[in-house]
Motif scaffolding. Structure first.
Motif, mmCIF file in Angstrom:
data_model
loop_
_atom_site.group_PDB
_atom_site.id
_atom_site.type_symbol
_atom_site.label_atom_id
_atom_site.label_comp_id
_atom_site.label_asym_id
_atom_site.label_seq_id
_atom_site.Cartn_x
_atom_site.Cartn_y
_atom_site.Cartn_z
ATOM 1 N N ARG A 145 0.869 -1.291 -0.072
ATOM 2 C CA ARG A 145 0.109 -0.024 -0.169
ATOM 3 C C ARG A 145 0.834 1.171 0.113
ATOM 4 O O ARG A 145 1.710 1.457 0.708
ATOM 5 N N SER A 146 0.542 2.173 -1.041
ATOM 6 C CA SER A 146 1.750 3.302 -1.038
ATOM 7 C C SER A 146 0.924 4.284 -0.575
ATOM 8 O O SER A 146 -0.074 4.828 -0.729
ATOM 9 N N TRP A 147 1.623 4.940 0.643
ATOM 10 C CA TRP A 147 0.879 5.997 1.402
ATOM 11 C C TRP A 147 1.797 7.461 0.855
ATOM 12 O O TRP A 147 1.512 8.553 1.195
ATOM 13 N N THR B 171 -2.072 7.999 -0.613
ATOM 14 C CA THR B 171 -1.837 8.659 0.894
ATOM 15 C C THR B 171 -2.360 7.622 1.729
ATOM 16 O O THR B 171 -2.850 6.604 1.242
ATOM 17 N N GLU B 172 -1.985 7.634 2.825
ATOM 18 C CA GLU B 172 -2.867 7.239 4.178
ATOM 19 C C GLU B 172 -4.339 6.903 4.076
ATOM 20 O O GLU B 172 -4.729 5.873 4.292
ATOM 21 N N GLN B 173 -4.803 8.053 3.533
ATOM 22 C CA GLN B 173 -6.427 8.088 3.607
ATOM 23 C C GLN B 173 -6.871 7.450 2.312
ATOM 24 O O GLN B 173 -7.793 6.777 2.298
ATOM 25 N N PRO C 82 -4.727 4.668 -0.046
ATOM 26 C CA PRO C 82 -3.414 4.149 -0.605
ATOM 27 C C PRO C 82 -3.668 3.821 -1.926
ATOM 28 O O PRO C 82 -4.691 3.181 -2.507
ATOM 29 N N THR D 53 8.768 4.868 4.370
ATOM 30 C CA THR D 53 7.844 4.437 5.211
ATOM 31 C C THR D 53 8.345 3.087 6.086
ATOM 32 O O THR D 53 7.736 2.602 6.832
ATOM 33 N N HIS E 270 4.700 -5.305 8.048
ATOM 34 C CA HIS E 270 4.548 -3.900 8.141
ATOM 35 C C HIS E 270 2.998 -3.647 7.701
ATOM 36 O O HIS E 270 2.227 -4.304 7.102
ATOM 37 N N GLN F 260 1.623 -1.544 5.893
ATOM 38 C CA GLN F 260 1.405 -1.192 4.349
ATOM 39 C C GLN F 260 1.468 -2.591 3.519
ATOM 40 O O GLN F 260 1.110 -2.398 2.318
#
Length: 190
Positions: free
Chosen positions: A42-44, A49-51, A53, A91, A120, A122
């Protein structure tokens, strides 16, 4: 063939193949054993973004992975490692590893690579092509749209003669649903 022990190699399996961002002396198709290419991170930052991904590739356990190995001038080893750590360890979803890879000419060389950390937050694990396409279609990060990353990666794999049926399925789903509306030029490159 003998390998110079002072050589420094980097193994790319995703965007590093088509956008290494560093100078190299030699480039070769290479295979890493014990790991496979997977759209499992998952790319933040770069493609989401975290909201909301996005998804990017990671080296995950199992199988083997054909990618690109780059031989870096010894005088630039430290600078390249610093650059890669800044790029790949934003991250800390990846773990830096030196692993043996087999070059197209049969040589086996140690190469620096980034392996996904399954523990992790992500780590997305195994997703269906439909779920991956849905995530990719709407994600956008500081490096641009997630669709661009996936399309570029598949195009470069195809240029190298590498088949990735699962990633091809993700792209086909993108083309059938979102790509024509959101990124009309991308459909022509499929």
């Amino acid at each position: 063939m003998a390998v110079d022990m002072d050589e420094f190699w980097v193994f790319g399996y995703g965007s590093l193949m088509w956008n290494p961002g560093f100078r190299f002396q030699e480039k070769s198709t290479a295979r890493a054993f014990g790991y496979r290419r997977s759209l499992c991170v998952r790319s933040w930052v770069h493609r989401g973004t975290e909201q909301r991904p996005g998804l990017v590739l990671g080296l995950d356990y199992g199988g083997s992975c054909i990618g690109t190995a780059f031989r870096v001038p010894g005088s630039e080893k430290t600078d390249v490692i610093d650059y890669l750590r800044e790029r790949e360890l934003v991250t800390h979803v990846y773990r830096e590893r030196t692993m043996p890879v087999q070059l197209a000419d049969g040589r086996r060389v140690p190469a620096l690579a980034y392996v996904v950390d399954r523990g992790h937050a992500q780590y997305a694990g195994a997703l269906s092509a439909a779920d991956a396409a849905e995530t990719v279609a709407t994600a956008f990060g500081k490096s641009g749209p997630n669709t661009e990353y996936v399309l570029n990666t598949l195009a470069h794999l195809q240029e190298m003669g590498i088949r990735d049926p699962w990633l091809e399925d993700v792209v086909a789903r993108l083309a059938a649903t979102t790509v024509p509306r959101v990124f009309p030029d991308a459909q022509r490159s499929l």
